[in-house]
Design a protein around this motif. Sequence first.
Motif, PDB file in Angstrom:
ATOM      1  N   GLY A 181      16.606  54.282  51.756  1.00 15.96           N
ATOM      2  CA  GLY A 181      17.779  54.747  50.926  1.00 15.96           C
ATOM      3  C   GLY A 181      18.821  53.917  50.751  1.00 15.96           C
ATOM      4  N   TRP A 182      19.504  53.463  51.807  1.00 20.22           N
ATOM      5  CA  TRP A 182      20.788  52.741  51.773  1.00 20.22           C
ATOM      6  C   TRP A 182      20.741  51.389  51.328  1.00 20.22           C
ATOM      7  CZ3 TRP A 182      24.966  55.473  51.951  1.00 20.22           C
ATOM      8  CH2 TRP A 182      25.301  56.438  52.762  1.00 20.22           C
ATOM      9  N   TYR A 183      19.385  50.924  51.318  1.00 22.99           N
ATOM     10  CA  TYR A 183      19.194  49.582  50.664  1.00 22.99           C
ATOM     11  C   TYR A 183      19.315  49.920  49.313  1.00 22.99           C
ATOM     12  CZ  TYR A 183      19.075  46.440  54.794  1.00 22.99           C
ATOM     13  OH  TYR A 183      19.138  45.649  55.673  1.00 22.99           O
ATOM     14  N   LYS A 184      18.734  51.057  48.902  1.00 21.18           N
ATOM     15  CA  LYS A 184      18.520  51.228  47.344  1.00 21.18           C
ATOM     16  C   LYS A 184      19.966  51.509  46.859  1.00 21.18           C
ATOM     17  CE  LYS A 184      13.828  53.277  47.250  1.00 21.18           C
ATOM     18  NZ  LYS A 184      13.327  52.849  48.630  1.00 21.18           N
ATOM     19  N   GLY A 232      20.044  53.724  37.423  1.00 20.13           N
ATOM     20  CA  GLY A 232      18.855  54.576  37.383  1.00 20.13           C
ATOM     21  C   GLY A 232      17.766  54.137  36.526  1.00 20.13           C
ATOM     22  N   THR A 233      17.546  52.843  36.231  1.00 19.44           N
ATOM     23  CA  THR A 233      16.355  52.276  35.901  1.00 19.44           C
ATOM     24  C   THR A 233      15.376  51.568  36.807  1.00 19.44           C
ATOM     25  OG1 THR A 233      17.326  50.128  35.589  1.00 19.44           O
ATOM     26  CG2 THR A 233      17.696  51.598  33.814  1.00 19.44           C
ATOM     27  N   ALA A 234      15.561  51.689  38.196  1.00 21.86           N
ATOM     28  CA  ALA A 234      14.735  50.968  39.150  1.00 21.86           C
ATOM     29  C   ALA A 234      13.226  51.568  39.089  1.00 21.86           C
ATOM     30  CB  ALA A 234      15.233  51.141  40.527  1.00 21.86           C
ATOM     31  N   VAL A 235      12.768  52.777  38.858  1.00 25.76           N
ATOM     32  CA  VAL A 235      11.504  53.155  38.676  1.00 25.76           C
ATOM     33  C   VAL A 235      10.893  52.653  37.244  1.00 25.76           C
ATOM     34  CG1 VAL A 235      10.125  55.069  38.590  1.00 25.76           C
ATOM     35  CG2 VAL A 235      12.215  55.212  40.025  1.00 25.76           C
ATOM     36  N   TYR A 236      11.490  52.292  36.315  1.00 23.67           N
ATOM     37  CA  TYR A 236      11.025  52.030  35.216  1.00 23.67           C
ATOM     38  C   TYR A 236      10.125  50.513  35.319  1.00 23.67           C
ATOM     39  CZ  TYR A 236      10.588  49.669  30.302  1.00 23.67           C
ATOM     40  OH  TYR A 236      10.080  49.202  29.470  1.00 23.67           O
ATOM     41  N   TYR A 237      10.641  49.525  36.297  1.00 24.71           N
ATOM     42  CA  TYR A 237       9.950  48.268  36.387  1.00 24.71           C
ATOM     43  C   TYR A 237       8.729  48.318  36.969  1.00 24.71           C
ATOM     44  CZ  TYR A 237      14.604  46.863  34.580  1.00 24.71           C
ATOM     45  OH  TYR A 237      15.781  46.795  33.629  1.00 24.71           O
ATOM     46  N   VAL A 285      14.935  60.175  30.531  1.00 26.24           N
ATOM     47  CA  VAL A 285      15.533  61.124  31.586  1.00 26.24           C
ATOM     48  C   VAL A 285      14.663  61.228  32.600  1.00 26.24           C
ATOM     49  CG1 VAL A 285      16.055  63.524  31.656  1.00 26.24           C
ATOM     50  CG2 VAL A 285      16.364  62.370  29.792  1.00 26.24           C
ATOM     51  N   ILE A 286      13.201  61.223  32.697  1.00 24.80           N
ATOM     52  CA  ILE A 286      12.458  61.315  33.878  1.00 24.80           C
ATOM     53  C   ILE A 286      12.684  60.114  34.500  1.00 24.80           C
ATOM     54  CG2 ILE A 286       9.973  61.425  34.448  1.00 24.80           C
ATOM     55  CD1 ILE A 286       9.194  62.896  32.129  1.00 24.80           C
ATOM     56  N   VAL A 287      12.801  58.961  34.048  1.00 25.05           N
ATOM     57  CA  VAL A 287      12.945  57.864  34.864  1.00 25.05           C
ATOM     58  C   VAL A 287      14.332  57.948  35.660  1.00 25.05           C
ATOM     59  CG1 VAL A 287      13.287  55.245  34.727  1.00 25.05           C
ATOM     60  CG2 VAL A 287      11.352  56.310  33.485  1.00 25.05           C
ATOM     61  N   LEU A 288      15.264  58.445  34.773  1.00 30.14           N
ATOM     62  CA  LEU A 288      16.814  58.515  35.588  1.00 30.14           C
ATOM     63  C   LEU A 288      16.604  59.459  36.871  1.00 30.14           C
ATOM     64  CD1 LEU A 288      19.796  57.722  35.531  1.00 30.14           C
ATOM     65  CD2 LEU A 288      19.765  59.922  33.979  1.00 30.14           C
ATOM     66  N   LEU A 289      16.017  60.498  36.404  1.00 27.91           N
ATOM     67  CA  LEU A 289      15.876  61.774  37.595  1.00 27.91           C
ATOM     68  C   LEU A 289      15.207  61.164  38.801  1.00 27.91           C
ATOM     69  CD1 LEU A 289      15.399  64.911  35.251  1.00 27.91           C
ATOM     70  CD2 LEU A 289      17.631  63.890  36.456  1.00 27.91           C
ATOM     71  N   VAL A 290      14.076  60.552  38.504  1.00 27.47           N
ATOM     72  CA  VAL A 290      13.128  60.353  39.757  1.00 27.47           C
ATOM     73  C   VAL A 290      13.923  59.018  40.378  1.00 27.47           C
ATOM     74  CG1 VAL A 290      11.019  58.995  40.236  1.00 27.47           C
ATOM     75  CG2 VAL A 290      10.906  60.570  38.610  1.00 27.47           C
ATOM     76  N   VAL A 313      16.594  58.085  45.836  1.00 26.86           N
ATOM     77  CA  VAL A 313      17.586  57.727  46.566  1.00 26.86           C
ATOM     78  C   VAL A 313      18.229  58.804  47.349  1.00 26.86           C
ATOM     79  CG1 VAL A 313      19.989  56.406  46.608  1.00 26.86           C
ATOM     80  CG2 VAL A 313      18.037  55.731  45.133  1.00 26.86           C
ATOM     81  N   ALA A 314      18.329  59.791  46.659  1.00 23.73           N
ATOM     82  CA  ALA A 314      19.387  60.923  47.201  1.00 23.73           C
ATOM     83  C   ALA A 314      18.431  61.728  48.391  1.00 23.73           C
ATOM     84  CB  ALA A 314      19.703  61.989  46.253  1.00 23.73           C
TER      85      ALA A 314
END
Length: 407
Positions: free
Chosen positions: A256-259, A268-273, A295-300, A305-306
């Motif tokens: 989490g802290w590295y992310k 908020g775009t990391a999951v997209y790639y 929105v789904i990519v941003l929330l995920v 991370v949280a």
Amino acid sequence: MNRIARPVTHGIARVTEAALGPYQTAVVRIGFAATWLLFLLREFPHRQEMYGPDGPWSWDLARQLVATNHAFTVLMWSDSRVWFEAVYLLAMLSSVLLLVGWRTRTMSVLFMVGVLSLQNRSVFLGDGGDNVIHLMAIYLVFTRCGQVWSLDERRARRARAACARGERPRPDRVGPALWGALGFALALAAGADRMSSGWLTLFWGLWAMQGLWWYLGRRALHAEPRLLLDVVANLVHSAALLVIMAEACLIYSTAGWYKVQGSRWQDGTAVYYPLHLDYFSPWPALSDLLSSHGVIVLLVTYGTVAAQVAFPFTLLNRRVKNVLLAFLMTEHVVIAVVLGLPFFSLAMIAADAVFLPTSFLRRLGGRVARVCGRPAAARAHRTPPAPRGQQPPTGEAAGHTQVGSRA
């Protein structure tokens, strides 16, 4: 003064009188044994290229690396194809027997040998899930992970029931024979100078303590030494359980802290790639569907991370911990399906299982037993352990978990 001493005394008694978290450690045992077994089965057609003589990482290169980092692997004892097949089959067999809880003290050690031997043979093939299995295979050796949901527990329960009826339990012959065979194999390895002094000391210590535990379990006159071994085993088990929990927290907190420091996670775009990488897209249509909704990519992205950063702190509150634990397990299921990482997800879910509530695990065990049509097993999972100091009727049958050999 008594208000301070009383909780301390209660805590010491709780740690020494019984092994903590028997259901949690049983789930961890089953989870990691099943994960490693499924991995070996899936890679069985490719085993020669991954870990055997036909791999790009040759036996000579592996030997040079092992000589440098001193990693443990029995595959370096010989470059024979027959020896490799024997080790691979031993890894599969020990996984099956650890999964069902047959001679868990011995199988946990053989399971560790199989995991370390294969993974240290080809160190460049692993990922995060393999690292978790690598560590947990070592930790399981020091836990009493066969107290529930195991064949050892069923054998010990039947022996106690026989004693309650005034019958003499059948003597255990399999345990001493297995102990003798492994001692002979260990002596051969020591005579051929195949292991370092540190690993030899560890294995001889486990072997000797196992024999001492079995001997004291058969002699009613040695109640106090047996009780002392039981106390030491419970302390070692508690320490190993604490290490497993700390390891799971460390994995999530560091991830989490590295992310947090990554720019793609911040916007908020990391999951997209990864959804658009061929290697992580077993279902391209599903990946495209998820990535098409910003929105789904941003929330995920932010939710991942949280959850990872907050998880270690939620252990202070049981309800919040359970909610976040369910979220993390669900996330790993999604990762297994969407990104095609089933074994990484299974390893993480097995590690997370150490935090599951006991009441939930007991209900789960009862439902599984009823589904399998075994009402007796459903009742057995609620059977309380034998009182402290009560001598088991047989050595291996009553010492059904990782015990004195962990001292």
